[in-house]
Design a protein around this motif. Structure first.
Motif, PDB file in Angstrom:
ATOM      1  N   ARG A   1       0.828  -1.210   0.000  1.00 44.67           N
ATOM      2  CA  ARG A   1       0.000   0.000   0.000  1.00 44.67           C
ATOM      3  C   ARG A   1       0.859   1.256   0.000  1.00 44.67           C
ATOM      4  O   ARG A   1       0.375   2.335   0.328  1.00 44.67           O
ATOM      5  N   TYR A   2       2.145   1.086  -0.288  1.00 45.47           N
ATOM      6  CA  TYR A   2       3.102   2.196  -0.372  1.00 45.47           C
ATOM      7  C   TYR A   2       3.216   2.944   0.957  1.00 45.47           C
ATOM      8  O   TYR A   2       3.398   4.149   0.997  1.00 45.47           O
ATOM      9  N   ASP A   3       3.095   2.208   2.049  1.00 47.92           N
ATOM     10  CA  ASP A   3       3.190   2.776   3.388  1.00 47.92           C
ATOM     11  C   ASP A   3       4.404   2.163   4.079  1.00 47.92           C
ATOM     12  O   ASP A   3       4.516   0.937   4.177  1.00 47.92           O
ATOM     13  N   VAL A   4       5.325   3.002   4.554  1.00 43.59           N
ATOM     14  CA  VAL A   4       6.545   2.532   5.220  1.00 43.59           C
ATOM     15  C   VAL A   4       6.686   3.200   6.589  1.00 43.59           C
ATOM     16  O   VAL A   4       7.762   3.610   6.992  1.00 43.59           O
ATOM     17  N   SER A   5       5.578   3.293   7.310  1.00 37.21           N
ATOM     18  CA  SER A   5       5.530   3.988   8.593  1.00 37.21           C
ATOM     19  C   SER A   5       6.089   3.125   9.715  1.00 37.21           C
ATOM     20  O   SER A   5       6.130   1.899   9.619  1.00 37.21           O
ATOM     21  N   ILE A   6       6.478   3.800  10.799  1.00 37.27           N
ATOM     22  CA  ILE A   6       6.937   3.127  12.003  1.00 37.27           C
ATOM     23  C   ILE A   6       6.230   3.736  13.210  1.00 37.27           C
ATOM     24  O   ILE A   6       5.663   4.827  13.122  1.00 37.27           O
ATOM     25  N   ILE A   7       6.255   3.016  14.335  1.00 45.73           N
ATOM     26  CA  ILE A   7       5.714   3.543  15.587  1.00 45.73           C
ATOM     27  C   ILE A   7       6.876   3.651  16.568  1.00 45.73           C
ATOM     28  O   ILE A   7       7.650   2.709  16.739  1.00 45.73           O
ATOM     29  N   LEU A   8       6.964   4.802  17.203  1.00 48.42           N
ATOM     30  CA  LEU A   8       7.976   5.054  18.220  1.00 48.42           C
ATOM     31  C   LEU A   8       7.283   5.027  19.581  1.00 48.42           C
ATOM     32  O   LEU A   8       6.331   5.772  19.808  1.00 48.42           O
ATOM     33  N   TRP A   9       7.734   4.123  20.458  1.00 48.63           N
ATOM     34  CA  TRP A   9       7.108   3.944  21.763  1.00 48.63           C
ATOM     35  C   TRP A   9       7.756   4.812  22.823  1.00 48.63           C
ATOM     36  O   TRP A   9       8.932   5.167  22.746  1.00 48.63           O
ATOM     37  N   LYS A  10       6.976   5.125  23.850  1.00 47.64           N
ATOM     38  CA  LYS A  10       7.454   5.795  25.064  1.00 47.64           C
ATOM     39  C   LYS A  10       8.309   7.025  24.748  1.00 47.64           C
ATOM     40  O   LYS A  10       9.501   7.069  25.045  1.00 47.64           O
ATOM     41  N   LEU A  11       7.682   8.003  24.138  1.00 41.59           N
ATOM     42  CA  LEU A  11       8.411   9.216  23.758  1.00 41.59           C
ATOM     43  C   LEU A  11       9.080   9.875  24.957  1.00 41.59           C
ATOM     44  O   LEU A  11       8.534   9.871  26.059  1.00 41.59           O
ATOM     45  N   GLN A  12      10.236  10.443  24.683  1.00 42.48           N
ATOM     46  CA  GLN A  12      11.004  11.171  25.686  1.00 42.48           C
ATOM     47  C   GLN A  12      11.316  12.541  25.106  1.00 42.48           C
ATOM     48  O   GLN A  12      11.323  12.726  23.892  1.00 42.48           O
ATOM     49  N   PHE A  13      11.631  13.487  25.983  1.00 41.60           N
ATOM     50  CA  PHE A  13      11.922  14.830  25.499  1.00 41.60           C
ATOM     51  C   PHE A  13      13.152  14.871  24.603  1.00 41.60           C
ATOM     52  O   PHE A  13      13.238  15.682  23.702  1.00 41.60           O
ATOM     53  N   ASP A  14      14.099  13.950  24.803  1.00 41.72           N
ATOM     54  CA  ASP A  14      15.274  13.958  23.931  1.00 41.72           C
ATOM     55  C   ASP A  14      15.005  13.296  22.578  1.00 41.72           C
ATOM     56  O   ASP A  14      15.912  13.156  21.763  1.00 41.72           O
ATOM     57  N   ASP A  15      13.747  12.904  22.327  1.00 43.60           N
ATOM     58  CA  ASP A  15      13.358  12.420  20.993  1.00 43.60           C
ATOM     59  C   ASP A  15      13.000  13.578  20.067  1.00 43.60           C
ATOM     60  O   ASP A  15      12.659  13.359  18.904  1.00 43.60           O
ATOM     61  N   ASN A  16      13.051  14.808  20.581  1.00 46.59           N
ATOM     62  CA  ASN A  16      12.832  15.989  19.742  1.00 46.59           C
ATOM     63  C   ASN A  16      13.881  16.011  18.643  1.00 46.59           C
ATOM     64  O   ASN A  16      15.073  15.856  18.905  1.00 46.59           O
ATOM     65  N   GLY A  17      13.435  16.208  17.415  1.00 46.50           N
ATOM     66  CA  GLY A  17      14.378  16.294  16.310  1.00 46.50           C
ATOM     67  C   GLY A  17      13.724  15.949  14.996  1.00 46.50           C
ATOM     68  O   GLY A  17      12.499  15.926  14.864  1.00 46.50           O
ATOM     69  N   THR A  18      14.554  15.668  14.007  1.00 42.72           N
ATOM     70  CA  THR A  18      14.082  15.380  12.656  1.00 42.72           C
ATOM     71  C   THR A  18      14.295  13.912  12.337  1.00 42.72           C
ATOM     72  O   THR A  18      15.406  13.394  12.432  1.00 42.72           O
ATOM     73  N   TYR A  19      13.211  13.259  11.940  1.00 48.08           N
ATOM     74  CA  TYR A  19      13.248  11.861  11.526  1.00 48.08           C
ATOM     75  C   TYR A  19      13.173  11.831  10.003  1.00 48.08           C
ATOM     76  O   TYR A  19      12.317  12.492   9.409  1.00 48.08           O
ATOM     77  N   THR A  20      14.071  11.083   9.384  1.00 55.15           N
ATOM     78  CA  THR A  20      14.093  11.020   7.923  1.00 55.15           C
ATOM     79  C   THR A  20      13.704   9.628   7.465  1.00 55.15           C
ATOM     80  O   THR A  20      14.057   8.619   8.080  1.00 55.15           O
ATOM     81  N   CYS A  21      12.959   9.599   6.383  1.00 57.18           N
ATOM     82  CA  CYS A  21      12.468   8.363   5.778  1.00 57.18           C
ATOM     83  C   CYS A  21      12.983   8.322   4.341  1.00 57.18           C
ATOM     84  O   CYS A  21      12.635   9.183   3.535  1.00 57.18           O
ATOM     85  N   GLN A  22      13.814   7.336   4.045  1.00 55.86           N
ATOM     86  CA  GLN A  22      14.359   7.205   2.691  1.00 55.86           C
ATOM     87  C   GLN A  22      13.887   5.876   2.108  1.00 55.86           C
ATOM     88  O   GLN A  22      14.037   4.824   2.741  1.00 55.86           O
ATOM     89  N   VAL A  23      13.335   5.932   0.895  1.00 50.43           N
ATOM     90  CA  VAL A  23      12.806   4.748   0.232  1.00 50.43           C
ATOM     91  C   VAL A  23      13.533   4.552  -1.088  1.00 50.43           C
ATOM     92  O   VAL A  23      13.689   5.502  -1.857  1.00 50.43           O
ATOM     93  N   LYS A  24      13.959   3.306  -1.334  1.00 51.80           N
ATOM     94  CA  LYS A  24      14.547   2.938  -2.623  1.00 51.80           C
ATOM     95  C   LYS A  24      13.787   1.728  -3.135  1.00 51.80           C
ATOM     96  O   LYS A  24      13.635   0.736  -2.418  1.00 51.80           O
ATOM     97  N   ASN A  25      13.297   1.835  -4.359  1.00 52.21           N
ATOM     98  CA  ASN A  25      12.518   0.772  -4.981  1.00 52.21           C
ATOM     99  C   ASN A  25      13.109   0.510  -6.363  1.00 52.21           C
ATOM    100  O   ASN A  25      12.563   0.958  -7.367  1.00 52.21           O
ATOM    101  N   PRO A  26      14.259  -0.195  -6.424  1.00 50.14           N
ATOM    102  CA  PRO A  26      14.960  -0.373  -7.702  1.00 50.14           C
ATOM    103  C   PRO A  26      14.038  -0.871  -8.804  1.00 50.14           C
ATOM    104  O   PRO A  26      13.177  -1.703  -8.531  1.00 50.14           O
ATOM    105  N   PRO A  27      14.196  -0.326 -10.006  1.00 52.18           N
ATOM    106  CA  PRO A  27      15.249   0.598 -10.438  1.00 52.18           C
ATOM    107  C   PRO A  27      14.986   2.055 -10.061  1.00 52.18           C
ATOM    108  O   PRO A  27      15.777   2.929 -10.370  1.00 52.18           O
ATOM    109  N   ASP A  28      13.910   2.317  -9.350  1.00 51.76           N
ATOM    110  CA  ASP A  28      13.565   3.680  -8.939  1.00 51.76           C
ATOM    111  C   ASP A  28      14.223   3.959  -7.585  1.00 51.76           C
ATOM    112  O   ASP A  28      13.688   3.607  -6.537  1.00 51.76           O
ATOM    113  N   VAL A  29      15.414   4.560  -7.613  1.00 52.56           N
ATOM    114  CA  VAL A  29      16.161   4.758  -6.373  1.00 52.56           C
ATOM    115  C   VAL A  29      16.384   6.222  -6.040  1.00 52.56           C
ATOM    116  O   VAL A  29      16.756   6.552  -4.922  1.00 52.56           O
ATOM    117  N   ASP A  30      16.208   7.106  -7.009  1.00 56.26           N
ATOM    118  CA  ASP A  30      16.420   8.527  -6.749  1.00 56.26           C
ATOM    119  C   ASP A  30      15.175   9.135  -6.129  1.00 56.26           C
ATOM    120  O   ASP A  30      14.080   8.629  -6.278  1.00 56.26           O
TER     121      ASP A  30
END
Length: 194
Positions: free
Chosen positions: A103-132
């Motif tokens: 379904r083209y969904d690559v989500s994750i769940i992060l448990w028990k959030l903490q204040f030091d989890d503040n920041g930027t989360y990056t999601c990179q997908v490669k589906n050869p031959p479509d990698v860019d």
């Protein structure tokens, strides 16, 4: 230079024309970009994508994290045919796969959030031959309480409208009931007079 070899000039022109009509495809990634969640709760980091190539066993997904206060990028999660959780570090035993590549969904769940989890989360997908393609980003803010957002306002407006409609229906039913009762009493008086 082109005057000496006309076939080279023709090939160059053909290449430019084909590039104009043939779109360069790349994986497109969609995220919420900004997310706010309460300390101690779980949060779903949603990442979906589109690709010109069908999804297969070559699909790879990489999640990383950059702290808001700086520091090196950290590994969060990796997916290739099966999910691979981190074996050590801050996200060990705190992240779980919640995606569905079909379904083209690559989500994750992060448990028990903490204040030091503040920041930027990056999601990179490669589906050869479509990698860019661009890398999806979610800027997560872990807070004490969530601010009143448009979604809550919308839910409040819809709930209020539903309550108002129920009240209107009850009033209409009661008015109809008392009208019928009044007509019945008048009809009964007319019968008594006759």
């Amino acid at each position: 230079m082109y005057g000496k070899n006309p076939s080279r000039a023709g090939l160059l022109l053909l290449g430019i024309q084909l590039t104009a009509f043939w779109p360069i495809a790349a994986v497109e990634i969609y995220t919420s970009q900004v997310l706010e969640a309460v300390n101690g709760t779980d949060v779903r980091l949603k990442c979906t994508f589109s690709s010109f190539a069908p999804v297969g066993d070559a699909l790879t997904v990489t999640w990383n994290f950059r702290p808001r206060d700086g520091g090196p990028e950290q590994f969060v999660f990796y997916y290739h045919v099966d999910p691979f959780k981190p074996m050590s570090g801050r996200f060990k035993d705190r992240v779980v796969w919640d995606g569905n590549p079909e379904r083209y969904d690559v989500s994750i769940i992060l448990w028990k959030l903490q204040f030091d989890d503040n920041g930027t989360y990056t999601c990179q997908v490669k589906n050869p031959p479509d990698v860019d393609g661009l890398i999806g980003e979610i800027r997560l803010s872990v807070v004490h309480t969530v601010r009143f957002s448009e979604i809550y306002f919308l839910a409040l407006a819809i709930g209020s409208a539903c309550v108002l409609m129920v009240i209107i229906v009850i009033v209409v039913v009661l008015v109809q009931h008392f009208r019928k009762k009044r007509w019945a009493e008048r009809a009964h008086k007319v019968v008594e007079i006759k």
